[in-house]
Scaffold this active site. Structure first.
Site, mmCIF file in Angstrom:
data_model
loop_
_atom_site.group_PDB
_atom_site.id
_atom_site.type_symbol
_atom_site.label_atom_id
_atom_site.label_comp_id
_atom_site.label_asym_id
_atom_site.label_seq_id
_atom_site.Cartn_x
_atom_site.Cartn_y
_atom_site.Cartn_z
ATOM 1 C CE1 TYR A 1 8.682 5.950 3.877
ATOM 2 C CE2 TYR A 1 8.163 6.810 6.046
ATOM 3 C CZ TYR A 1 7.773 6.487 4.757
ATOM 4 O OH TYR A 1 6.474 6.731 4.354
ATOM 5 C CG PHE B 1 -2.300 0.238 1.734
ATOM 6 C CD1 PHE B 1 -3.639 -0.106 1.697
ATOM 7 C CD2 PHE B 1 -1.848 1.081 2.745
ATOM 8 C CE1 PHE B 1 -4.527 0.387 2.650
ATOM 9 C CE2 PHE B 1 -2.720 1.572 3.685
ATOM 10 C CZ PHE B 1 -4.067 1.241 3.638
ATOM 11 C CB VAL B 2 -1.920 4.813 -0.065
ATOM 12 C CG1 VAL B 2 -2.562 6.155 -0.393
ATOM 13 C CG2 VAL B 2 -1.919 4.583 1.444
#
Ligand code: UDP
Length: 320
Positions: free
Chosen positions: A153, A20-21
């Site tokens: 994460y 996405f980014v």
């Protein structure tokens, strides 16, 4: 004579460039004349995010950065964005996420080191965990549960920052780190699991919007083009003063998840209702960046208001 600012012979490697980014960043680099190689395993990234590009300056290599990386003649800049980033993936892809950010980051830093390339490291607001300091400045060391469901994460990104600092100290690499706060926009998958694509998808389908807990928890949402402008400023070649710096990038417009749901219903003009579900463990209670450093160092702040960004995202979702 006008100055030639074209980056014609500059080669950038973008890990996660089909994401996405990453794909929005690739668009901007190509527009500036860069030669770009994307390394992406298409785990959460998608080929379709790059399909609109016909430039022969772009190469997509399907590559998992946990594996040995290919050789290159020359690399000038590395943008390291590869990692799944949706909390719904934190459990289902826990080991992958932990190793992408540790082993994978080591492979990327080592490749950059071989070429003496400048590195932009994508870190995250998750390094602050469930923050006890609000808003969060870069100097805050966070409140992270090292064994919780978000740990692969959160701790993975914290380790990535630690490893980057180690490379800086030991090998003198030019590394600039951005801590990216909640970002949204076109090319997020409607089934990504993060709150904005989920709410938009539900509102567009006329389904109930699923609020975790009572929706009083807060976030601040940055539109992707604002973020990418910040990434580019942080990576600028002429800004050698940014070497070794870490900067928050995100919106300061803090909103509760319940208000976000209500805003979504207005933007989509949807009759959907709200339902309330169990809150996931370790879900941060509040989050808003202190962007004083980004303002000062990069003259950066977000410009796209939430409603406008949501409208643009709806357009992209319904056009796909
Ligand atoms: N959330 C929600 N409903 C959803 C998805 C997310 O209420 O369908 C909440 C989630 O629990 C969190 C916030 O929205 O409090 C932002 O979640 P997201 O997964 O987008 O990212 P996070 O900021 O947690 O990394």
């Amino acid at each position: 004579m006008t100055e030639d600012t074209s980056k014609d012979d500059v080669h950038a490697v973008v890990t996660g460039g089909a994401g996405f980014v990453g794909s929005h960043l690739v668009d901007e680099l190509l527009a500036d004349g860069y030669r770009v190689t994307v390394l992406d395993n298409l785990g959460s990234g998608r080929r379709s995010n790059l399909e609109h590009i016909s430039s022969d300056h772009l190469t997509l290599e399907i590559q998992d950065i946990r594996n040995p990386l290919p050789s290159f003649d020359r690399i000038d800049e590395v943008y390291h964005l590869a990692s799944r980033a949706s909390p719904t993936d934190f459990r289902s892809h826990a080991v992958e996420i932990a190793l992408t950010n540790s082993e994978g980051t080591n492979n990327v830093l080592s490749l950059a080191s071989e070429h003496d390339a400048r590195i932009l490291l994508a870190s995250t607001s998750e390094v602050y965990g469930d923050p006890k300091v609000h808003p969060q400045p870069e100097t805050y060391n966070g409140n992270v549960n090292p064994r919780g469901p978000r740990a692969p994460y959160d701790e993975g990104k914290r380790f990535a920052e630690a490893l980057a600092s180690a490379y800086e100290q030991q090998y003198g690499l030019d590394i600039r780190t951005v801590r990216i706060f909640n970002t949204y926009g076109p090319r997020m998958s409607r089934t990504d699991g993060r709150v904005i694509p989920t709410f938009l998808d539900q509102a567009l389908r006329g389904e109930d919007l699923t609020i975790h807990g009572d929706g009083s928890q807060t976030r601040s949402f940055c539109y992707v083009s604002d973020l990418v402008r910040g990434l580019r400023r942080m990576a600028a070649e002429e800004r050698s003063d940014l070497t070794g710096e870490v900067v928050n990038l995100g919106s300061t417009a803090e909103i509760s998840i319940r208000s976000l749901a209500e805003t979504t219903l207005e933007v989509v003009d949807s009759e959907s209702s709200l339902t309330f579900e169990e809150r996931p463990p370790d879900d941060p209670e509040v989050r808003r960046p202190d962007i004083g450093k980004a303002r000062e160092l990069l003259d950066w702040e977000p410009t796209i208001p939430l409603e406008e960004g949501l409208e643009r995202t709806v357009e992209a979702f319904t056009a796909r």
